[in-house]
Write a protein that holds these residues in place. Structure first.
Motif, PDB file in Angstrom:
ATOM      1  N   LEU A 241      -8.591   0.572  14.957  1.00 59.54           N
ATOM      2  CA  LEU A 241      -8.171   1.427  13.850  1.00 59.54           C
ATOM      3  C   LEU A 241      -6.670   1.685  13.902  1.00 59.54           C
ATOM      4  O   LEU A 241      -5.999   1.733  12.862  1.00 59.54           O
ATOM      5  CB  LEU A 241      -8.944   2.751  13.888  1.00 59.54           C
ATOM      6  CG  LEU A 241     -10.456   2.652  13.625  1.00 59.54           C
ATOM      7  CD1 LEU A 241     -11.106   4.014  13.777  1.00 59.54           C
ATOM      8  CD2 LEU A 241     -10.727   2.090  12.232  1.00 59.54           C
ATOM      9  N   LEU A 242      -6.141   1.865  15.110  1.00 59.87           N
ATOM     10  CA  LEU A 242      -4.703   2.067  15.263  1.00 59.87           C
ATOM     11  C   LEU A 242      -3.938   0.813  14.847  1.00 59.87           C
ATOM     12  O   LEU A 242      -2.880   0.889  14.218  1.00 59.87           O
ATOM     13  CB  LEU A 242      -4.372   2.440  16.709  1.00 59.87           C
ATOM     14  CG  LEU A 242      -2.898   2.742  17.018  1.00 59.87           C
ATOM     15  CD1 LEU A 242      -2.413   3.917  16.178  1.00 59.87           C
ATOM     16  CD2 LEU A 242      -2.711   3.029  18.506  1.00 59.87           C
ATOM     17  N   TRP A 245      -3.755   0.735  11.150  1.00 63.14           N
ATOM     18  CA  TRP A 245      -2.770   1.677  10.642  1.00 63.14           C
ATOM     19  C   TRP A 245      -1.354   1.129  10.785  1.00 63.14           C
ATOM     20  O   TRP A 245      -0.487   1.382   9.946  1.00 63.14           O
ATOM     21  CB  TRP A 245      -2.903   3.009  11.371  1.00 63.14           C
ATOM     22  CG  TRP A 245      -1.886   4.026  10.930  1.00 63.14           C
ATOM     23  CD1 TRP A 245      -0.757   4.411  11.579  1.00 63.14           C
ATOM     24  CD2 TRP A 245      -1.915   4.769   9.712  1.00 63.14           C
ATOM     25  NE1 TRP A 245      -0.081   5.354  10.841  1.00 63.14           N
ATOM     26  CE2 TRP A 245      -0.766   5.588   9.693  1.00 63.14           C
ATOM     27  CE3 TRP A 245      -2.801   4.818   8.624  1.00 63.14           C
ATOM     28  CZ2 TRP A 245      -0.481   6.456   8.637  1.00 63.14           C
ATOM     29  CZ3 TRP A 245      -2.508   5.684   7.563  1.00 63.14           C
ATOM     30  CH2 TRP A 245      -1.368   6.476   7.586  1.00 63.14           C
ATOM     31  N   ARG A 246      -1.098   0.368  11.843  1.00 62.74           N
ATOM     32  CA  ARG A 246       0.232  -0.192  12.062  1.00 62.74           C
ATOM     33  C   ARG A 246       0.522  -1.383  11.162  1.00 62.74           C
ATOM     34  O   ARG A 246       1.670  -1.805  11.058  1.00 62.74           O
ATOM     35  CB  ARG A 246       0.372  -0.620  13.525  1.00 62.74           C
ATOM     36  CG  ARG A 246       0.442   0.551  14.503  1.00 62.74           C
ATOM     37  CD  ARG A 246       0.413   0.051  15.933  1.00 62.74           C
ATOM     38  NE  ARG A 246       0.595   1.131  16.891  1.00 62.74           N
ATOM     39  CZ  ARG A 246       0.417   1.001  18.203  1.00 62.74           C
ATOM     40  NH1 ARG A 246       0.043  -0.180  18.706  1.00 62.74           N
ATOM     41  NH2 ARG A 246       0.603   2.026  19.010  1.00 62.74           N
ATOM     42  N   PHE A 250      -1.420  -2.785   5.030  1.00 61.30           N
ATOM     43  CA  PHE A 250      -2.336  -1.663   4.877  1.00 61.30           C
ATOM     44  C   PHE A 250      -1.572  -0.409   4.466  1.00 61.30           C
ATOM     45  O   PHE A 250      -1.976   0.319   3.548  1.00 61.30           O
ATOM     46  CB  PHE A 250      -3.091  -1.427   6.187  1.00 61.30           C
ATOM     47  CG  PHE A 250      -4.097  -0.312   6.112  1.00 61.30           C
ATOM     48  CD1 PHE A 250      -5.357  -0.529   5.579  1.00 61.30           C
ATOM     49  CD2 PHE A 250      -3.791   0.962   6.573  1.00 61.30           C
ATOM     50  CE1 PHE A 250      -6.290   0.495   5.502  1.00 61.30           C
ATOM     51  CE2 PHE A 250      -4.704   1.991   6.507  1.00 61.30           C
ATOM     52  CZ  PHE A 250      -5.966   1.758   5.966  1.00 61.30           C
ATOM     53  N   ARG A 251      -0.448  -0.147   5.126  1.00 62.46           N
ATOM     54  CA  ARG A 251       0.327   1.056   4.821  1.00 62.46           C
ATOM     55  C   ARG A 251       0.913   1.000   3.407  1.00 62.46           C
ATOM     56  O   ARG A 251       0.949   2.009   2.698  1.00 62.46           O
ATOM     57  CB  ARG A 251       1.432   1.259   5.854  1.00 62.46           C
ATOM     58  CG  ARG A 251       0.929   1.606   7.244  1.00 62.46           C
ATOM     59  CD  ARG A 251       2.013   2.296   8.073  1.00 62.46           C
ATOM     60  NE  ARG A 251       3.273   1.578   8.054  1.00 62.46           N
ATOM     61  CZ  ARG A 251       3.584   0.598   8.893  1.00 62.46           C
ATOM     62  NH1 ARG A 251       2.708   0.224   9.822  1.00 62.46           N
ATOM     63  NH2 ARG A 251       4.765  -0.012   8.806  1.00 62.46           N
ATOM     64  N   ALA A 378     -10.504  -2.123   9.012  1.00 61.02           N
ATOM     65  CA  ALA A 378      -9.721  -1.678   7.859  1.00 61.02           C
ATOM     66  C   ALA A 378     -10.609  -0.985   6.834  1.00 61.02           C
ATOM     67  O   ALA A 378     -10.219   0.041   6.248  1.00 61.02           O
ATOM     68  CB  ALA A 378      -9.021  -2.873   7.219  1.00 61.02           C
ATOM     69  N   CYS A 381     -11.441   2.451   8.246  1.00 62.68           N
ATOM     70  CA  CYS A 381     -10.266   3.314   8.175  1.00 62.68           C
ATOM     71  C   CYS A 381     -10.008   3.754   6.740  1.00 62.68           C
ATOM     72  O   CYS A 381      -9.730   4.931   6.473  1.00 62.68           O
ATOM     73  CB  CYS A 381      -9.055   2.586   8.745  1.00 62.68           C
ATOM     74  SG  CYS A 381      -7.588   3.611   8.948  1.00 62.68           S
ATOM     75  N   LEU A 385     -10.136   7.650   5.195  1.00 62.00           N
ATOM     76  CA  LEU A 385      -8.992   8.260   4.525  1.00 62.00           C
ATOM     77  C   LEU A 385      -9.343   8.690   3.103  1.00 62.00           C
ATOM     78  O   LEU A 385      -8.960   9.783   2.651  1.00 62.00           O
ATOM     79  CB  LEU A 385      -7.823   7.281   4.512  1.00 62.00           C
ATOM     80  CG  LEU A 385      -7.169   6.984   5.866  1.00 62.00           C
ATOM     81  CD1 LEU A 385      -6.142   5.859   5.722  1.00 62.00           C
ATOM     82  CD2 LEU A 385      -6.506   8.232   6.427  1.00 62.00           C
TER      83      LEU A 385
END
Length: 459
Positions: A241-242, A245-246, A250-251, A378, A381, A385
């Protein structure tokens, strides 16, 4: 919805998914020789054993998520709820969906989509039964949490099962059809349920919903393929999951679409109906009818988003660019609500839901942008969110509306909703501005990169 359109979505992947290449089944072998019957049978089998059971799960997810929008007068009359309590009761669904994500992912790894679907929907049926017997706000909140936990992984399970039988370029259409089934469930939670309430009360309604959920769970189990299925995947760890996020793609996606997605889900399932009742002063029957039109629009909007995304990609237009146009349109609809132009209230209610379906493109962008090994984490996650955000939006909007006092009939003033939607617009603007700045920066850099490549070429 025409099933032949959905069948065509699975056309190219069916043979490879249904039968090994070195030992084709008789039907597939006959298909190679040109027999029309065998060309139809694998697609039909995939549709009825894989797509339909999970699409019906998505239908129940949307139906149970949005049912409170029509039940508000009955619940308020039974429990004397204020907007803050109403927002908490309804938004508890989203919070419990968040809690369901990781357990669902681990269960998928061990037991596969069909077993998980069966267990989840039976749990949701139990929650609906608990809701029908609830006497206090606490009991109803607990029952609502059980419902949310039960249907919380339906999208994850559906995408997991269907992606195994659909080629990558058809994934946007497949997700669009899934969301369309959700739109059908959302539409069923409006005028049709209002008609049901003419012959029974909300407690009887939830007993019926419990029976329907259990029936769909059993149907999905009975029609499951007896062999094969989706390939096993590793359940998402905290490290995975981290890593998601990186991931820059995705961001970029969530920076643009996530807030709009959470606002769409948090508002359309409850507060659009209250806005029509409190500000437009429509009767509950009229509100139910407008909500029915709004939710029905999801069906067409979701299918259109999938098709437009595929059409744009064939012409070199990135899905994120399609999302940006849609999010901008969604924000403009909210700006129009803030302006409080009474003659356009019915149209704005429908447009909010229709244009808001663009936010579902987030699933497709994430699936196509990240490496295959990160696709599962993904999705988990992203779901967490989205539902955390929807919980905060739905509960927070109720708290904001509650800052104003209602009139003698229990209606909250227009200024409360104008301020509420104004706040929602403001929190979405930074994502659009950052996207526009990123696009401008990329366009400026493109000629430099081309010149650098030409310079590097040997003479």
């Amino acid at each position: 919805m025409r099933t032949d359109i959905i069948h065509s979505t699975f056309l190219r992947a069916t043979d490879a998914h249904a039968c090994p290449a070195d030992n084709p089944a008789p039907d597939v072998a006959r298909a190679a020789s040109g027999a029309p019957k065998s060309a139809w049978q694998p697609r039909a089998a995939l549709f009825f054993t894989v797509f339909l059971p999970f699409a019906l799960g998505q239908y129940m997810h949307a139906l149970l998520r949005n049912v409170n929008a029509v039940l508000v007068p009955d619940l308020v009359a039974s429990l004397s709820l204020n907007p803050g309590q109403l927002g908490l009761l309804t938004s508890t669904f989203f919070f419990s969906v968040v809690l369901a994500q990781l357990p669902t992912a681990y269960a998928l790894e061990r037991h596969g989509p069909h077993k998980v679907q069966l267990a989840m929907l039976l749990l949701a049926a139990l929650g609906a039964l608990m809701f029908s017997y609830g006497e206090t706000l606490t009991q109803l909140v607990l029952a609502r949490a059980v419902i949310g936990f039960g249907v919380g992984g339906t999208m994850m399970v559906a995408v997991k099962a269907i992606s195994a039988g659909v080629v990558a370029e058809r994934l946007p259409s497949s997700v669009g059809f899934l969301i369309a089934f959700g739109g059908l469930g959302s539409a069923s939670a409006t005028l049709p349920l209002r008609r049901v309430l003419e012959v029974t009360d909300w407690r009887g309604l939830f007993i019926g919903l419990a029976a329907l959920t259990a029936a769909i769970a059993l149907f999905a189990w009975l029609v499951r393929p007896r062999q094969g299925g989706a390939p096993a995947t590793k359940a998402p760890s905290a490290r995975a999951l981290l890593e998601v996020w990186r991931n820059r793609a995705f961001r970029k996606t969530i920076m643009l679409v996530l807030l709009s997605h959470t606002i769409y889900w948090g508002i359309q399932g409850l507060w659009i109906g209250r806005w029509l009742s409190d500000v437009a002063r429509f009767s509950e029957g009229t509100v139910a009818y407008l909500l029915y039109l709004s939710m029905a629009a999801v069906i067409f909007g979701a299918i259109a988003v999938g098709m437009i995304t595929e059409w744009a990609k064939r012409r070199g237009i990135a899905p994120l660019d399609v999302a940006a146009i849609g999010v901008a349109g969604f924000v403009l609809v909210q700006c129009a609500i803030v302006l409080n132009h009474a003659p356009t209230f019915p149209q704005l209610a429908v447009l909010f839901t229709l244009v808001g379906t663009i936010t579902g493109i987030e699933y497709t962008i994430v699936q196509q942008s990240l490496p295959r090994e990160l696709a599962g984490p993904a999705s988990s996650c992203l779901n967490m969110l989205i539902f955390i955000g929807a919980f905060l939006v739905q509960a927070g909007f109720g708290q904001l509306i509650g800052l104003w006092a209602p009139d003698a009939l229990g209606h909250y003033p227009a200024i409360a909703y104008r301020v509420g939607f104004g706040v929602l617009v403001l929190v979405q603007l930074p994502g659009l501005v950052m996207y526009a700045l990123g696009r401008r920066s990329a366009s400026r850099m493109a000629p430099l990169l081309v010149a650098e490549e030409d310079f590097a070429k040997p003479a």
